[in-house]
Write a protein that holds these residues in place. Structure first.
Motif, PDB file in Angstrom:
ATOM      1  N   GLY A 135       0.793  -1.223   0.000  1.00 30.49           N
ATOM      2  CA  GLY A 135       0.000   0.000   0.000  1.00 30.49           C
ATOM      3  C   GLY A 135       0.825   1.273   0.000  1.00 30.49           C
ATOM      4  N   TYR A 136       1.958   1.254  -0.693  1.00 28.63           N
ATOM      5  CA  TYR A 136       2.789   2.457  -0.732  1.00 28.63           C
ATOM      6  C   TYR A 136       2.119   3.588  -1.509  1.00 28.63           C
ATOM      7  CZ  TYR A 136       6.764   0.024   1.340  1.00 28.63           C
ATOM      8  OH  TYR A 136       7.582  -0.658   2.198  1.00 28.63           O
ATOM      9  N   TYR A 137       1.394   3.237  -2.570  1.00 29.02           N
ATOM     10  CA  TYR A 137       0.660   4.261  -3.313  1.00 29.02           C
ATOM     11  C   TYR A 137      -0.650   4.557  -2.578  1.00 29.02           C
ATOM     12  CZ  TYR A 137       3.704   4.452  -7.415  1.00 29.02           C
ATOM     13  OH  TYR A 137       4.760   4.677  -8.260  1.00 29.02           O
ATOM     14  N   ILE A 174       2.591  -9.144   6.222  1.00 32.78           N
ATOM     15  CA  ILE A 174       1.403  -8.302   6.318  1.00 32.78           C
ATOM     16  C   ILE A 174       0.160  -9.162   6.158  1.00 32.78           C
ATOM     17  CG2 ILE A 174       2.591  -6.286   5.371  1.00 32.78           C
ATOM     18  CD1 ILE A 174       0.999  -6.778   2.767  1.00 32.78           C
ATOM     19  N   GLY A 175      -0.953  -8.624   6.608  1.00 36.48           N
ATOM     20  CA  GLY A 175      -2.244  -9.263   6.384  1.00 36.48           C
ATOM     21  C   GLY A 175      -2.442 -10.531   7.192  1.00 36.48           C
ATOM     22  N   ALA A 176      -3.560 -11.176   6.945  1.00 35.32           N
ATOM     23  CA  ALA A 176      -3.864 -12.430   7.620  1.00 35.32           C
ATOM     24  C   ALA A 176      -2.948 -13.528   7.090  1.00 35.32           C
ATOM     25  CB  ALA A 176      -5.327 -12.798   7.395  1.00 35.32           C
ATOM     26  N   GLY A 177      -2.549 -14.432   7.957  1.00 35.65           N
ATOM     27  CA  GLY A 177      -1.626 -15.470   7.538  1.00 35.65           C
ATOM     28  C   GLY A 177      -0.239 -14.897   7.360  1.00 35.65           C
ATOM     29  N   PHE A 178       0.516 -15.443   6.424  1.00 36.23           N
ATOM     30  CA  PHE A 178       1.880 -14.977   6.207  1.00 36.23           C
ATOM     31  C   PHE A 178       2.015 -14.508   4.765  1.00 36.23           C
ATOM     32  CE2 PHE A 178       6.444 -15.710   5.264  1.00 36.23           C
ATOM     33  CZ  PHE A 178       6.943 -14.754   6.140  1.00 36.23           C
ATOM     34  N   LEU A 179       2.111 -13.212   4.573  1.00 34.00           N
ATOM     35  CA  LEU A 179       2.299 -12.633   3.257  1.00 34.00           C
ATOM     36  C   LEU A 179       3.581 -11.804   3.303  1.00 34.00           C
ATOM     37  CD1 LEU A 179       1.144 -12.340   0.440  1.00 34.00           C
ATOM     38  CD2 LEU A 179      -0.134 -10.354   1.212  1.00 34.00           C
ATOM     39  N   PRO A 180       4.685 -12.355   2.847  1.00 36.25           N
ATOM     40  CA  PRO A 180       5.984 -11.699   3.027  1.00 36.25           C
ATOM     41  C   PRO A 180       6.211 -10.574   2.027  1.00 36.25           C
ATOM     42  CG  PRO A 180       6.270 -13.737   1.826  1.00 36.25           C
ATOM     43  CD  PRO A 180       4.803 -13.643   2.154  1.00 36.25           C
ATOM     44  N   LEU A 181       6.897  -9.540   2.501  1.00 38.93           N
ATOM     45  CA  LEU A 181       7.293  -8.414   1.653  1.00 38.93           C
ATOM     46  C   LEU A 181       8.753  -8.095   1.917  1.00 38.93           C
ATOM     47  CD1 LEU A 181       4.311  -5.920   2.106  1.00 38.93           C
ATOM     48  CD2 LEU A 181       4.844  -7.272   0.080  1.00 38.93           C
ATOM     49  N   PRO A 182       9.502  -7.694   0.901  1.00 35.89           N
ATOM     50  CA  PRO A 182      10.879  -7.266   1.157  1.00 35.89           C
ATOM     51  C   PRO A 182      10.904  -6.033   2.050  1.00 35.89           C
ATOM     52  CG  PRO A 182      10.242  -6.775  -1.112  1.00 35.89           C
ATOM     53  CD  PRO A 182       9.134  -7.584  -0.512  1.00 35.89           C
ATOM     54  N   SER A 183      11.991  -5.866   2.788  1.00 36.24           N
ATOM     55  CA  SER A 183      12.129  -4.679   3.622  1.00 36.24           C
ATOM     56  C   SER A 183      12.133  -3.431   2.741  1.00 36.24           C
ATOM     57  CB  SER A 183      13.425  -4.744   4.425  1.00 36.24           C
ATOM     58  OG  SER A 183      14.547  -4.534   3.574  1.00 36.24           O
ATOM     59  N   PRO A 184      11.746  -2.274   3.274  1.00 33.34           N
ATOM     60  CA  PRO A 184      11.735  -1.046   2.461  1.00 33.34           C
ATOM     61  C   PRO A 184      13.084  -0.748   1.815  1.00 33.34           C
ATOM     62  CG  PRO A 184      10.556  -0.678   4.510  1.00 33.34           C
ATOM     63  CD  PRO A 184      11.189  -2.024   4.634  1.00 33.34           C
ATOM     64  N   GLY A 185      14.173  -0.963   2.550  1.00 37.70           N
ATOM     65  CA  GLY A 185      15.491  -0.698   1.984  1.00 37.70           C
ATOM     66  C   GLY A 185      15.836  -1.632   0.842  1.00 37.70           C
ATOM     67  N   ASP A 186      15.517  -2.927   0.996  1.00 35.54           N
ATOM     68  CA  ASP A 186      15.773  -3.891  -0.078  1.00 35.54           C
ATOM     69  C   ASP A 186      14.927  -3.570  -1.305  1.00 35.54           C
ATOM     70  OD1 ASP A 186      17.588  -5.257   1.492  1.00 35.54           O
ATOM     71  OD2 ASP A 186      16.129  -6.740   2.188  1.00 35.54           O
ATOM     72  N   LEU A 187      13.657  -3.220  -1.071  1.00 39.41           N
ATOM     73  CA  LEU A 187      12.783  -2.876  -2.194  1.00 39.41           C
ATOM     74  C   LEU A 187      13.266  -1.616  -2.890  1.00 39.41           C
ATOM     75  CD1 LEU A 187      10.257  -3.301  -3.881  1.00 39.41           C
ATOM     76  CD2 LEU A 187       8.923  -2.166  -2.094  1.00 39.41           C
ATOM     77  N   ALA A 188      13.681  -0.604  -2.122  1.00 41.70           N
ATOM     78  CA  ALA A 188      14.178   0.636  -2.716  1.00 41.70           C
ATOM     79  C   ALA A 188      15.394   0.367  -3.587  1.00 41.70           C
ATOM     80  CB  ALA A 188      14.519   1.645  -1.626  1.00 41.70           C
ATOM     81  N   LEU A 233       7.419   5.304  -1.720  1.00 41.58           N
ATOM     82  CA  LEU A 233       8.068   4.382  -0.794  1.00 41.58           C
ATOM     83  C   LEU A 233       8.717   5.135   0.367  1.00 41.58           C
ATOM     84  CD1 LEU A 233       9.174   1.561  -0.021  1.00 41.58           C
ATOM     85  CD2 LEU A 233      11.012   1.943  -1.660  1.00 41.58           C
ATOM     86  N   VAL A 234       9.457   6.190   0.045  1.00 43.37           N
ATOM     87  CA  VAL A 234      10.168   6.944   1.079  1.00 43.37           C
ATOM     88  C   VAL A 234       9.195   7.759   1.919  1.00 43.37           C
ATOM     89  CG1 VAL A 234      11.885   8.753   1.464  1.00 43.37           C
ATOM     90  CG2 VAL A 234      12.306   6.970  -0.215  1.00 43.37           C
ATOM     91  N   ARG A 235       8.103   8.206   1.323  1.00 42.46           N
ATOM     92  CA  ARG A 235       7.117   8.957   2.099  1.00 42.46           C
ATOM     93  C   ARG A 235       6.537   8.093   3.215  1.00 42.46           C
ATOM     94  NH1 ARG A 235       1.764  11.806  -0.464  1.00 42.46           N
ATOM     95  NH2 ARG A 235       1.052   9.646  -0.541  1.00 42.46           N
ATOM     96  N   LYS A 236       6.350   6.805   2.947  1.00 47.47           N
ATOM     97  CA  LYS A 236       5.787   5.903   3.956  1.00 47.47           C
ATOM     98  C   LYS A 236       6.870   5.299   4.845  1.00 47.47           C
ATOM     99  CE  LYS A 236       2.540   2.053   4.458  1.00 47.47           C
ATOM    100  NZ  LYS A 236       1.615   1.144   3.731  1.00 47.47           N
ATOM    101  N   SER A 247      14.142   4.148   4.158  1.00 48.08           N
ATOM    102  CA  SER A 247      14.455   3.313   2.999  1.00 48.08           C
ATOM    103  C   SER A 247      15.795   3.653   2.368  1.00 48.08           C
ATOM    104  CB  SER A 247      13.354   3.445   1.947  1.00 48.08           C
ATOM    105  OG  SER A 247      12.106   3.096   2.471  1.00 48.08           O
ATOM    106  N   PHE A 248      16.070   4.938   2.149  1.00 48.66           N
ATOM    107  CA  PHE A 248      17.309   5.319   1.479  1.00 48.66           C
ATOM    108  C   PHE A 248      18.535   4.978   2.325  1.00 48.66           C
ATOM    109  CE2 PHE A 248      15.120   8.541  -1.440  1.00 48.66           C
ATOM    110  CZ  PHE A 248      15.290   7.743  -2.556  1.00 48.66           C
TER     111      PHE A 248
END
Length: 213
Positions: A45-47, A140-154, A181-184, A188-189
């Motif tokens: 949900g970065y946007y 995030i979310g119910a169960g396990f929904l993995p996301l890369p860390s903000p720094g890795d994604l950036a 990304l950086v606003r949220k 990250s940088f």
């Protein structure tokens, strides 16, 4: 503009449904995966609203030792290889094209790319493998929904545009990605800068940061 916004918002709902299904499908077979680029940005949900970040394919990162098994699972679920230049020799492919398998398209029409590497590396530098990225992943979310860390994604976004040398259109899209990304996640940088130095690309994050600001 309203019509286009509504169309892309509807596409995003279908896109995210398929991303979640794919991650769950691989998890059920014991294969962890991380969404990259548009998939990660949308899931987190970065946007600020649906449809602002168009995406036409799903990028999933898996460990190199799992990539062939993951590809076989996609084949069993009728994700078919895209037609095209599959006979091109590996030496003729761009470096970033060697980071993932040949794309597959599902029955919904959405294309999936299975990545086995998130970053190119300078030969003399230390490679950052899947276990390290997985260790920093968030759920995030119910169960396990993995996301890369903000720094890795950036850094993946910056690397994809500034090291892989994508088109001007994709570079502008990357700047928009980084802005939201950086606003949220303001850290990250800083995180991306440390990782870029580890990979041997110390200059790309400050340059991207200047462009975003």
């Amino acid at each position: 503009l309203r019509t286009q916004a509504e169309e892309w918002a509807a596409r995003e709902l279908a896109y995210l449904r398929e991303v979640r299904q794919l991650i769950g499908l691989l998890q059920a077979q014991g294969i962890p995966s991380l969404p990259l680029k548009g998939a990660a940005l949308m899931l987190a949900g970065y946007y600020p609203q649906p449809g602002l970040r168009p995406a036409v394919d799903i990028d999933l990162l898996v460990a190199p030792e799992d990539v062939q098994a993951a590809d076989a699972i996609l084949a069993r679920y009728e994700y078919r290889p895209l037609p095209g230049q599959r006979k091109v020799r590996d030496s003729q492919r761009l470096p970033n094209q060697r980071n993932h398998l040949w794309p597959r398209r599902g029955r919904s029409g959405i294309v999936v790319e299975l990545h086995h590497r998130a970053f190119q590396v300078v030969a003399s530098e230390e490679e950052v493998g899947f276990p390290e990225l997985w260790g920093r992943a968030r759920s995030i979310g119910a169960g396990f929904l993995p996301l890369p860390s903000p720094g890795d994604l950036a850094l993946h976004l910056i690397h994809h545009s500034m090291v892989d040398l994508q088109s001007g259109h994709l570079i502008l899209r990357t700047l928009a990605d980084l802005f939201f990304l950086v606003r949220k996640s303001p850290e990250s940088f800083d995180q991306a800068r440390r990782l870029a130095a580890q990979l041997g690309f110390p200059g790309i994050v400050p340059l991207a940061e200047q462009a975003v600001h």
